[in-house]
Design a protein around this motif. Structure first.
Motif, short mmCIF file in Angstrom:
data_model
loop_
_atom_site.label_atom_id
_atom_site.label_comp_id
_atom_site.label_asym_id
_atom_site.label_seq_id
_atom_site.Cartn_x
_atom_site.Cartn_y
_atom_site.Cartn_z
N LEU A 1 -7.79 -6.49 1.37
CA LEU A 1 -6.96 -5.61 0.54
C LEU A 1 -6.75 -4.27 1.21
CD1 LEU A 1 -5.54 -5.12 -2.25
CD2 LEU A 1 -7.74 -4.18 -3.02
N ILE A 2 -5.50 -3.84 1.29
CA ILE A 2 -5.18 -2.50 1.78
C ILE A 2 -5.11 -1.57 0.56
CG2 ILE A 2 -3.48 -1.06 2.98
CD1 ILE A 2 -2.56 -3.59 4.46
N GLY A 3 -6.09 -0.68 0.45
CA GLY A 3 -6.11 0.26 -0.66
C GLY A 3 -5.12 1.38 -0.41
N ALA A 4 -4.13 1.51 -1.26
CA ALA A 4 -3.07 2.50 -1.05
C ALA A 4 -2.54 3.00 -2.38
CB ALA A 4 -1.92 1.87 -0.25
N PRO A 5 -2.00 4.23 -2.41
CA PRO A 5 -1.26 4.65 -3.61
C PRO A 5 -0.07 3.71 -3.80
CG PRO A 5 -1.69 6.51 -2.15
CD PRO A 5 -2.04 5.27 -1.38
N PHE A 6 0.56 3.78 -4.93
CA PHE A 6 1.62 2.83 -5.24
C PHE A 6 2.99 3.45 -4.95
CE2 PHE A 6 -2.12 1.88 -7.72
CZ PHE A 6 -2.36 0.57 -7.30
N PRO A 7 3.96 2.63 -4.51
CA PRO A 7 5.25 3.17 -4.05
C PRO A 7 6.16 3.60 -5.19
CG PRO A 7 5.24 0.77 -3.92
CD PRO A 7 3.86 1.17 -4.36
N ILE A 8 5.69 4.60 -5.93
CA ILE A 8 6.48 5.20 -7.01
C ILE A 8 6.69 6.66 -6.66
CG2 ILE A 8 6.48 5.81 -9.46
CD1 ILE A 8 4.82 3.26 -9.96
N GLY A 9 7.94 7.06 -6.49
CA GLY A 9 8.25 8.41 -6.04
C GLY A 9 8.24 8.48 -4.52
N PRO A 10 8.90 9.47 -3.93
CA PRO A 10 8.93 9.60 -2.46
C PRO A 10 7.55 9.82 -1.87
CG PRO A 10 10.56 11.05 -3.49
CD PRO A 10 9.71 10.52 -4.59
N ASP A 11 6.70 10.61 -2.56
CA ASP A 11 5.36 10.87 -2.04
C ASP A 11 4.50 9.62 -2.07
OD1 ASP A 11 5.61 10.97 -4.80
OD2 ASP A 11 3.94 12.36 -5.09
N GLY A 12 4.57 8.85 -3.16
CA GLY A 12 3.80 7.63 -3.27
C GLY A 12 4.27 6.56 -2.29
N THR A 13 5.59 6.46 -2.11
CA THR A 13 6.14 5.46 -1.19
C THR A 13 5.73 5.77 0.24
OG1 THR A 13 8.06 5.19 -2.66
CG2 THR A 13 8.26 4.31 -0.43
N ARG A 14 5.79 7.05 0.61
CA ARG A 14 5.37 7.42 1.96
C ARG A 14 3.89 7.11 2.18
NH1 ARG A 14 5.10 13.57 4.54
NH2 ARG A 14 3.92 12.96 6.39
N ALA A 15 3.05 7.49 1.21
CA ALA A 15 1.61 7.24 1.34
C ALA A 15 1.31 5.74 1.39
CB ALA A 15 0.86 7.89 0.17
N TRP A 16 2.06 4.96 0.62
CA TRP A 16 1.89 3.49 0.62
C TRP A 16 2.20 2.91 1.99
CZ3 TRP A 16 5.73 -0.55 0.64
CH2 TRP A 16 5.26 -1.81 0.22
N ILE A 17 3.30 3.34 2.57
CA ILE A 17 3.69 2.84 3.90
C ILE A 17 2.69 3.31 4.95
CG2 ILE A 17 5.47 2.96 5.71
CD1 ILE A 17 7.54 3.24 3.43
N GLU A 18 2.24 4.56 4.85
CA GLU A 18 1.28 5.10 5.83
C GLU A 18 -0.02 4.32 5.83
OE1 GLU A 18 2.51 9.82 6.27
OE2 GLU A 18 1.06 9.22 4.75
N GLU A 19 -0.52 3.96 4.63
CA GLU A 19 -1.78 3.21 4.55
C GLU A 19 -1.64 1.82 5.16
OE1 GLU A 19 -4.74 4.12 3.73
OE2 GLU A 19 -4.24 6.14 3.07
N ILE A 20 -0.49 1.19 4.93
CA ILE A 20 -0.26 -0.14 5.52
C ILE A 20 -0.18 -0.02 7.04
CG2 ILE A 20 1.38 -2.06 5.69
CD1 ILE A 20 2.07 -1.56 2.73
N CYS A 21 0.54 0.99 7.53
CA CYS A 21 0.65 1.20 8.97
C CYS A 21 -0.72 1.49 9.60
CB CYS A 21 1.62 2.35 9.27
SG CYS A 21 3.35 1.95 8.95
N TYR A 22 -1.53 2.28 8.89
CA TYR A 22 -2.87 2.59 9.39
C TYR A 22 -3.72 1.33 9.51
CZ TYR A 22 -7.57 4.59 9.58
OH TYR A 22 -8.86 4.90 9.96
N ALA A 23 -3.61 0.44 8.52
CA ALA A 23 -4.38 -0.81 8.55
C ALA A 23 -3.96 -1.70 9.72
CB ALA A 23 -4.19 -1.57 7.23
N PHE A 24 -2.68 -1.60 10.12
CA PHE A 24 -2.18 -2.41 11.23
C PHE A 24 -2.24 -1.67 12.56
CE2 PHE A 24 -0.63 -4.85 7.75
CZ PHE A 24 -0.39 -6.13 8.22
N GLY A 25 -2.76 -0.44 12.54
CA GLY A 25 -2.87 0.33 13.78
C GLY A 25 -1.54 0.76 14.34
N ILE A 26 -0.59 1.06 13.46
CA ILE A 26 0.76 1.45 13.88
C ILE A 26 1.00 2.91 13.48
CG2 ILE A 26 3.23 1.07 13.51
CD1 ILE A 26 2.58 -1.88 13.06
#
Length: 467
Positions: free
Chosen positions: A273-298
């Protein structure tokens, strides 16, 4: 005057009751999402009236769900439950021939201890259609958790990754052998079997949560821009297209009410499980994508600029709500994410009522809420689980917020007392996820405020108060 900023989140729990919409309402959006499914709600006439009236679906529309109405004979155990359900499922197969039938248990099936899980496998073998059992009763679950129980049950039916990997490995090995038989001898030094097989390897990512197809495509596209390919969604549009799960598969949720699904994916299906904020609002969407990218080393590319563009497009809405106050009574479990986004827009949140919250699943969202409050220099709102509505009404009367986001039952009484309200159920059915849909959230929030401004311009507010 200096404002004292709370350093930590405070949690309270009041009555332990769920003052929410009925969780069987998840049928309304899930039957549209899973296109080849059929939902059979096992309950009383009250459940049928709710689905018929509250969801506004006419009988002649022939939706892909139905009621198995329990009568006195069923409740008093005078009738054979298995035979009755078998008769209905055979009729469903004859009329609709769905790829999967999903039984939705209700409060009544819980009270009379109906063994749906025991009957389903036997009946599934007889009619040769998969039957999934999900208990979406209002005794144990809040409004949107109905979807959570369905997805958790469906996760058990997803194909196993290891089985597919062994099959793919045989295919890859065979194709590599064929490729090498056609290659010139001098190219063998440059291309090896290991490099070809390694190129076949991709870390799979499965996103879970029911979203409209357009919104799911938007989120997948945002991840594609960061060179991340989404291998599947739970639920999928067709039952046959359920995503592959197992060891090495990364999963990430898009909604804060899917804690049971997340637990099932981790413990039963051994996903990461990738623990991330949820993609609601621009701030939440950015944080959601960043956490996924971090998990994949991107390393993310152009994400900050993308967020800023969205904030610029929301300027007119933000100017209207900046400095305004809002009170969440609690209904759909989206409250933490919505409150965080509205705080980032400049609003003051007095209280976040929420029927149920898994602090582990929402840990990243809570951290972002705390960070956002400090960034905006406003007090961190208190979070009240299972709030007592009577006490909340008293607090609303004292605080006089500019807006109360509440369930349907309290909207009119609050409006009569001069409090602007917005139904929380509207946020459940609206498209609010991702960068492009942030506008829809603020459209819903500002509608009561814009309505009042229009009435003031017309001079009608004084007439209303006098009346």
């Amino acid at each position: 005057m200096s404002i004292k900023i709370s350093e930590t989140l405070t949690f309270e729990c009041e009555t332990g009751n769920y003052h929410t919409f009925c969780p069987i309402s998840c049928v309304a959006w899930l039957y549209q999402k899973i296109e080849d499914s059929f939902f059979l709600v096992v309950g009383t006439k009250t459940c049928g009236y709710f689905l018929q009236n509250a969801l506004g679906v006419m009988i002649f529309a022939e939706p892909r769900y139905a009621m198995a109405e329990l009568e006195e004979g069923d409740i008093s155990a005078q009738l054979n439950d298995y035979q009755e359900l078998k008769r209905l499922c055979i009729q469903i197969k004859k009329d609709r021939n769905p790829s999967v039938i999903i039984w939705i248990g209700t409060c009544t099936t819980e009270i009379i201890k109906m063994d749906l899980e025991g009957m389903a496998p036997k009946l599934e073998n007889e009619i040769e259609i998969p039957i999934i059992v999900a208990r979406a009763n209002g005794l144990d679950y809040a409004f949107t958790q109905g979807e959570d129980t369905v997805l958790a049950a469906m996760a058990h039916r997803c194909p196993e990754q290891e089985i597919l990997i062994s099959k793919k490995k045989k295919i890859v090995d065979k194709s590599v052998e064929e490729l090498f038989s056609f290659l010139p001898i001098e190219t063998d030094k440059k291309i090896t079997k290991s490099t070809i097989i390694r190129s076949e390897k991709k870390v799979p990512l499965v996103l879970f949560g029911s979203l409209p197809s357009t919104v799911a495509s938007q989120l997948s596209l945002e991840l594609n821009r960061q060179s991340i390919n989404v291998s599947g969604w739970l639920p999928s549009q067709r039952y046959a297209d359920l995503p592959i799960l197992g060891n090495g598969v990364y999963v990430c949720g898009v909604n804060p009410f899917l804690s049971r699904t997340a637990t099932t994916l981790m413990r039963r299906r051994k996903c990461k499980l990738i623990g991330a904020p949820f993609p609601i609002g621009p701030d939440g969407t950015r944080a959601w994508i960043e956490e996924i990218c971090y998990a994949f080393g991107i390393e993310t590319q152009g994400l900050e600029e993308r967020e800023q563009q969205v904030w610029e497009s929301l300027r007119n809405y933000i100017n209207l709500i900046r400095g305004k106050s809002v009170f969440f009574m609690g209904d759909n479990l989206l409250e933490i994410s919505l409150a965080r986004f509205l705080i980032r827009c400049g609003m003051i949140v007095y209280e976040i009522g929420i029927p149920y919250m898994d602090k582990r699943y929402q840990a990243s969202e809570l951290t972002l809420l705390q960070t956002t409050c400090k960034k905006m220099c406003i007090p961190i709102p208190r979070i009240v689980e299972k709030p007592d509505n009577y006490n909340q009404i008293q607090r609303i009367r004292e605080l006089q917020p500019d807006l109360a986001i509440t369930g349907m039952a309290h909207a009119n009484p609050l409006e009569a007392r001069g409090i602007n309200t917005k139904w929380s159920v509207e946020f459940t059915f609206a498209q609010i996820h991702g960068f492009t849909n942030a506008k829809d959230v603020l459209e819903l929030v500002t509608r009561p405020l814009r309505r009042n401004n229009n009435l003031e311009n017309l001079g009608w507010t004084d007439l209303v108060k006098e009346g």
